[in-house]
Design an enzyme around this catalytic site. Structure first.
Site, PDB file in Angstrom:
ATOM      1  N   HIS A 135      -6.764   1.895   2.310  1.00 38.15           N
ATOM      2  CA  HIS A 135      -7.862   0.953   2.080  1.00 38.15           C
ATOM      3  C   HIS A 135      -8.926   1.193   3.157  1.00 38.15           C
ATOM      4  O   HIS A 135      -8.713   2.005   4.074  1.00 38.15           O
ATOM      5  CB  HIS A 135      -7.383  -0.506   2.075  1.00 38.15           C
ATOM      6  CG  HIS A 135      -6.515  -0.905   3.241  1.00 38.15           C
ATOM      7  ND1 HIS A 135      -6.012  -2.170   3.397  1.00 38.15           N
ATOM      8  CD2 HIS A 135      -6.070  -0.206   4.322  1.00 38.15           C
ATOM      9  CE1 HIS A 135      -5.291  -2.230   4.510  1.00 38.15           C
ATOM     10  NE2 HIS A 135      -5.324  -1.054   5.077  1.00 38.15           N
ATOM     11  N   VAL A 155      -5.809 -11.491   6.966  1.00 39.74           N
ATOM     12  CA  VAL A 155      -6.687 -12.655   6.807  1.00 39.74           C
ATOM     13  C   VAL A 155      -5.854 -13.926   6.681  1.00 39.74           C
ATOM     14  O   VAL A 155      -4.698 -13.886   6.256  1.00 39.74           O
ATOM     15  CB  VAL A 155      -7.617 -12.523   5.566  1.00 39.74           C
ATOM     16  CG1 VAL A 155      -8.665 -11.460   5.790  1.00 39.74           C
ATOM     17  CG2 VAL A 155      -6.828 -12.252   4.292  1.00 39.74           C
ATOM     18  N   TRP A 164       0.837  -1.198   0.000  1.00 43.72           N
ATOM     19  CA  TRP A 164       0.000   0.000   0.000  1.00 43.72           C
ATOM     20  C   TRP A 164       0.881   1.260   0.000  1.00 43.72           C
ATOM     21  O   TRP A 164       1.352   1.687   1.057  1.00 43.72           O
ATOM     22  CB  TRP A 164      -0.915  -0.006   1.228  1.00 43.72           C
ATOM     23  CG  TRP A 164      -1.896  -1.126   1.187  1.00 43.72           C
ATOM     24  CD1 TRP A 164      -3.089  -1.138   0.537  1.00 43.72           C
ATOM     25  CD2 TRP A 164      -1.768  -2.401   1.814  1.00 43.72           C
ATOM     26  NE1 TRP A 164      -3.714  -2.348   0.706  1.00 43.72           N
ATOM     27  CE2 TRP A 164      -2.924  -3.153   1.487  1.00 43.72           C
ATOM     28  CE3 TRP A 164      -0.786  -3.023   2.614  1.00 43.72           C
ATOM     29  CZ2 TRP A 164      -3.138  -4.462   1.921  1.00 43.72           C
ATOM     30  CZ3 TRP A 164      -0.995  -4.322   3.048  1.00 43.72           C
ATOM     31  CH2 TRP A 164      -2.163  -5.015   2.698  1.00 43.72           C
ATOM     32  N   ALA A 181     -13.702 -11.342   5.977  1.00 41.02           N
ATOM     33  CA  ALA A 181     -13.648  -9.944   5.530  1.00 41.02           C
ATOM     34  C   ALA A 181     -13.377  -9.927   4.039  1.00 41.02           C
ATOM     35  O   ALA A 181     -12.848 -10.886   3.480  1.00 41.02           O
ATOM     36  CB  ALA A 181     -12.547  -9.197   6.272  1.00 41.02           C
ATOM     37  N   ARG A 216      -3.832   6.422  -2.617  1.00 37.74           N
ATOM     38  CA  ARG A 216      -2.520   5.772  -2.703  1.00 37.74           C
ATOM     39  C   ARG A 216      -1.532   6.631  -3.467  1.00 37.74           C
ATOM     40  O   ARG A 216      -1.913   7.294  -4.438  1.00 37.74           O
ATOM     41  CB  ARG A 216      -2.639   4.400  -3.354  1.00 37.74           C
ATOM     42  CG  ARG A 216      -3.268   3.415  -2.390  1.00 37.74           C
ATOM     43  CD  ARG A 216      -3.192   1.992  -2.857  1.00 37.74           C
ATOM     44  NE  ARG A 216      -4.163   1.221  -2.078  1.00 37.74           N
ATOM     45  CZ  ARG A 216      -4.524  -0.015  -2.335  1.00 37.74           C
ATOM     46  NH1 ARG A 216      -3.981  -0.650  -3.348  1.00 37.74           N
ATOM     47  NH2 ARG A 216      -5.415  -0.626  -1.577  1.00 37.74           N
ATOM     48  N   GLN A 220     -13.471   2.032  -2.053  1.00 33.62           N
ATOM     49  CA  GLN A 220     -13.517   0.614  -1.739  1.00 33.62           C
ATOM     50  C   GLN A 220     -14.802   0.351  -0.971  1.00 33.62           C
ATOM     51  O   GLN A 220     -15.376   1.263  -0.368  1.00 33.62           O
ATOM     52  CB  GLN A 220     -12.332   0.204  -0.846  1.00 33.62           C
ATOM     53  CG  GLN A 220     -11.035  -0.004  -1.612  1.00 33.62           C
ATOM     54  CD  GLN A 220      -9.971  -0.715  -0.792  1.00 33.62           C
ATOM     55  OE1 GLN A 220     -10.063  -0.819   0.440  1.00 33.62           O
ATOM     56  NE2 GLN A 220      -8.947  -1.193  -1.466  1.00 33.62           N
TER      57      GLN A 220
HETATM   58  N1  PHE Z   1      -7.781  -4.083   2.008  1.00 32.71           N
HETATM   59  C1  PHE Z   1      -7.371  -4.952   0.943  1.00 32.71           C
HETATM   60  C2  PHE Z   1      -6.778  -4.085  -0.175  1.00 32.71           C
HETATM   61  O1  PHE Z   1      -6.898  -2.926  -0.167  1.00 32.71           O
HETATM   62  C3  PHE Z   1      -8.534  -5.763   0.421  1.00 32.71           C
HETATM   63  C4  PHE Z   1      -9.030  -6.757   1.417  1.00 32.71           C
HETATM   64  C5  PHE Z   1      -9.982  -6.450   2.339  1.00 32.71           C
HETATM   65  C6  PHE Z   1      -8.527  -8.058   1.414  1.00 32.71           C
HETATM   66  C7  PHE Z   1     -10.442  -7.363   3.264  1.00 32.71           C
HETATM   67  C8  PHE Z   1      -8.969  -8.996   2.302  1.00 32.71           C
HETATM   68  C9  PHE Z   1      -9.911  -8.646   3.224  1.00 32.71           C
HETATM   69  O2  PHE Z   1      -6.123  -4.582  -1.060  1.00 32.71           O
END
Ligand code: PHE
Length: 331
Positions: free
Chosen positions: A174, A257, A153, A299, A200, A214
């Site tokens: 995010h 995750v 990120w 998630a 970003r 998002q």
């Molecule tokens: N936050 C992650 C992204 O920006 C996406 C994501 C969210 C992945 C929740 C897994 C669970 O790339």
């Protein structure tokens, strides 16, 4: 002469009573106000009148003319309201000014479709700040400082701002930090989606913007499994892309995750990735203060611009934010 004017007034008033149409009225006007009308002749001839009468005849004659003109206008309005206005400076036949009706931005429309799909599955909507602490954007999501995953990120830092622990502020990269905020402030069961803007530090091209939306999703409850994740996202895909949509999961890595996946849909002959997802990492629960071992959750995070691009066949993400009405008016 004065007698004559009085007689004319009576005649005109009487004549007006039998004017039942615009042509009648026009005839009346010619007769009593026209160039060859008795009144006009009297007024025109005024210089030849005896001096002793001149002033009075002039005054009375002009008064009568004004009175008859007013009668004419009133009567005309009664017979045909628009006719009178035609005579005034208001032009009722000018084409009207077009009223520009606004519409929702294509990304807003997509966001609403996504919200609708998830609310029918029992998810609520939550929001969080766009300016965020390092702690929520990274630490609480199992991405400690100096962890190489931070490179996933590219971050815009806000350098002056630090809290008392010396933590830095940033523009959230995010919507996942809202997961941490929600779990910190409430206990399960949780079923929530989080739409919002992210930023970003990235060069833009046809598939990358430096700011975009998002929609995060989080479900936490007793004994949620990967099957719940798959079922929920499959239902979502069917609601957004149609009932016969095919989906595919592949392994992917996100520090918050375990296991982590990405999900694609089959669209016009191709697999297109639309979101990242996974089972909430035990470390994330631990940081949020969830200790019950029976608690589990999933998630996901998706890009609504990408979904809108697929649905509407848009080939450049930058079109959404270039404010070109030729583009925006198509939706
Ligand atoms: N936050 C992650 C992204 O920006 C996406 C994501 C969210 C992945 C929740 C897994 C669970 O790339």
């Amino acid at each position: 002469m004065l007698e004559k004017l009085k007689k004319l007034e009576k005649q005109a008033n009487l004549g007006l009573k039998s004017c039942n149409s615009v042509p009648d009225l026009e005839e009346w006007k010619i007769k009593f106000l026209g160039r060859k009308s008795e009144l006009s002749l009297i007024l025109k001839d005024i210089k030849n009148i005896d001096v002793s009468l001149k002033k009075e005849v002039g005054m009375l004659g002009n008064k009568l003319r004004i009175e008859l003109e007013a009668l004419y206008n009133d009567h005309l309005e009664r017979l045909e309201p628009s006719k009178k206005e035609q005579n005034s400076s208001l032009d009722h036949f000018l084409p009207g000014r077009e009223v520009k009706v606004g519409k929702l931005h294509p990304v807003t429309q997509t966001l609403r479709e996504i919200k609708k799909a998830f609310s029918s599955l029992g998810f609520q909507v939550a929001e969080g700040p766009e300016i965020e602490w390092d702690k929520y954007n990274f630490d609480m999501l199992n991405i400690p400082e100096d962890h190489p995953a931070r490179d996933m990120w590219d971050t815009m830092w806000i350098d002056e701002k630090m809290n008392s622990n010396g933590e830095k502020m940033l523009l959230r990269t995010h919507t996942s930090p809202v997961q941490a905020r929600i779990m910190e402030s409430q206990d399960p069961p949780i079923r929530v989606i989080v739409p919002g803007k992210c930023y970003r530090y990235e060069a833009t091209d046809a598939t990358h913007e430096w700011h975009f939306y998002q929609v995060e999703g989080l479900a936490v409850d007793k004994n949620l499994t990967f099957a719940d994740l798959k079922g929920t996202l499959y239902e979502f895909a069917k609601k957004i892309f149609g009932n016969d949509t095919k989906i595919r999961f592949r392994c992917d890595y996100f520090p918050f995750v375990e296991p982590g996946v990405d999900m694609s849909i089959f669209w016009e002959g191709k697999w297109l990735e639309i979101l990242g997802a996974g089972m909430v990492h035990p470390k994330v629960f631990e940081k949020a203060g969830y200790t019950d071992p029976n608690i589990s959750g999933f998630a996901f995070g998706m890009g609504p611009e990408r979904i809108a691009m697929i649905k509407h066949n848009i080939d450049d993400i930058r079109l959404f934010y270039s404010n070109d009405l030729r583009f925006l008016n198509q939706f």
